[in-house]
Design an enzyme around this catalytic site. Structure first.
Site, PDB file in Angstrom:
ATOM      1  N   ARG A 149       0.830  -1.217   0.000  1.00  0.00           N
ATOM      2  CA  ARG A 149       0.000   0.000   0.000  1.00  0.00           C
ATOM      3  C   ARG A 149       0.862   1.263   0.000  1.00  0.00           C
ATOM      4  O   ARG A 149       0.529   2.263   0.619  1.00  0.00           O
ATOM      5  CB  ARG A 149      -0.975   0.000   1.194  1.00  0.00           C
ATOM      6  CG  ARG A 149      -1.914  -1.208   1.221  1.00  0.00           C
ATOM      7  CD  ARG A 149      -2.815  -1.264   0.003  1.00  0.00           C
ATOM      8  NE  ARG A 149      -3.643  -2.457   0.007  1.00  0.00           N
ATOM      9  CZ  ARG A 149      -3.333  -3.592  -0.647  1.00  0.00           C
ATOM     10  NH1 ARG A 149      -2.230  -3.656  -1.375  1.00  0.00           N
ATOM     11  NH2 ARG A 149      -4.137  -4.625  -0.600  1.00  0.00           N
TER      12      ARG A 149
ATOM     13  N   SER B 121     -11.603  -0.881   2.335  1.00  0.00           N
ATOM     14  CA  SER B 121     -11.027  -1.445   3.549  1.00  0.00           C
ATOM     15  C   SER B 121     -10.430  -0.325   4.404  1.00  0.00           C
ATOM     16  O   SER B 121      -9.660   0.497   3.913  1.00  0.00           O
ATOM     17  CB  SER B 121      -9.945  -2.465   3.182  1.00  0.00           C
ATOM     18  OG  SER B 121      -9.382  -3.029   4.334  1.00  0.00           O
TER      19      SER B 121
ATOM     20  N   GLU C 183      -5.835   2.430   6.667  1.00  0.00           N
ATOM     21  CA  GLU C 183      -5.419   2.360   5.268  1.00  0.00           C
ATOM     22  C   GLU C 183      -5.990   3.559   4.512  1.00  0.00           C
ATOM     23  O   GLU C 183      -5.416   4.041   3.553  1.00  0.00           O
ATOM     24  CB  GLU C 183      -5.894   1.054   4.628  1.00  0.00           C
ATOM     25  CG  GLU C 183      -5.505   0.895   3.181  1.00  0.00           C
ATOM     26  CD  GLU C 183      -5.850  -0.475   2.639  1.00  0.00           C
ATOM     27  OE1 GLU C 183      -6.417  -0.545   1.533  1.00  0.00           O
ATOM     28  OE2 GLU C 183      -5.560  -1.482   3.309  1.00  0.00           O
TER      29      GLU C 183
END
Length: 305
Positions: free
Chosen positions: A178, A228, A298
């Protein structure tokens, strides 16, 4: 907000009026349906236009924020000062030559996945259900089902904060979990070249159908979210930790831990950004207290609180 009329007048010479807005609520432009107003919201259509916009913002000393299609982001309740440059429909062009696809940063991942499939190219199936733009996916090195953007990105064209055009090879993008170099260098991802492989159209279609069914069965697509919410901690799954801590369905204001998948915070109705922040903190505190594992968001958090 005090409107800089000189800037607006000059911007109108660069863009048609349907490509920029003043004092625009960002809840209309994020998948969370949350967020206060941006002073200016601008939709470039190509690299030359983007370059001119950034130079114009610099001349007027107006700060700017880069945004993809508005997924994986929480805009705070007071909104965003300065300009938001958002890559969306005007910059969603795409073309295919051989095994390579060249596309604008605003193209939806699902459309790129389908475009690759239509051209008999494999490698983008993993992204068929990720609710984001191609530029945002590169920025975050988005991934699913054992696939990641770093595996398919050949080249990235950017525009710097001073309006300079640069090109990055895949090895220069510093892709990690990420993560990409673009999270630190402040450059606007404008155009991406993907390198894929020839594949069997029927097999590609079957894989995409399987991934879509899995996503629809597990994820809370019926309610607004940013995707998410938490990064996956090493050795664990965030959703499982949250569920096992008894937090599935926990609600603060209009923000709720999804009853379908505990890894998602959803907007159950008129949630504010503060509701989401409070819920994230509650989850972090309780999971750490009971499981000894720290969870980190995230989702990108931007704007004024």
């Amino acid at each position: 907000m005090e409107i800089n009329q000189e800037f607006v007048d000059e911007l109108a010479l660069v863009l048609p009026k349907e490509q920029f807005y003043i004092n625009e609520p960002m809840r209309k432009h994020t998948t969370f349906n949350i967020g206060g107003p941006a002073d200016y919201l601008i939709f470039p259509a190509d690299i030359p236009q983007l370059t001119e916009i950034i130079k114009l913002l610099n001349r007027h000393d107006i700060p700017f924020t880069i945004l993809g299609n508005g997924s994986n982001v929480l805009v705070l309740d007071k909104g965003i000062r300065g300009a938001v440059i958002k890559f969306h429909a005007p910059m969603s062009y795409k073309s295919c030559e051989g095994n390579r696809i060249v596309a604008g940063a605003g193209a939806y991942l699902k459309h790129i996945s389908q475009f690759a499939a239509d051209n008999g190219l494999t490698g983008m199936e993993f992204a068929c259900g990720i609710p984001g733009s191609l530029g945002g996916a590169v920025f975050m090195n988005a991934g699913a089902y054992d696939g990641e953007m770093k595996n398919v990105v050949k080249e990235v064209k950017t525009v710097t904060a001073t309006g300079k055009n640069l090109t990055y090879g895949s090895e220069e993008c510093s892709f990690g979990y990420r993560h990409s170099v673009f999270q630190a260098n402040g450059q606007a991802i404008a155009e991406i070249t993907l390198e894929l492989s020839p594949g069997n159209k029927a097999e590609i279609a079957a894989k995409m159908e399987d991934y879509t069914k899995r996503r629809e069965s597990k994820q809370p697509l019926e309610l607004p979210s940013a995707g998410s919410t938490f990064k996956r901690p090493e050795g664990y799954y965030a959703g499982t930790l949250i569920d096992n801590t008894g937090l599935k369905g926990l609600k603060i204001g209009g923000a709720q831990i999804s009853t379908k998948h505990a890894g998602f915070v959803v907007n159950s109705g008129n949630a504010t950004a503060q509701d989401v922040l409070d819920l994230i903190k509650e989850v972090q505190d309780r999971v750490y207290k009971e499981k000894g594992v720290r969870l980190y968001p995230e989702v990108r958090i931007i704007g004024e609180q």
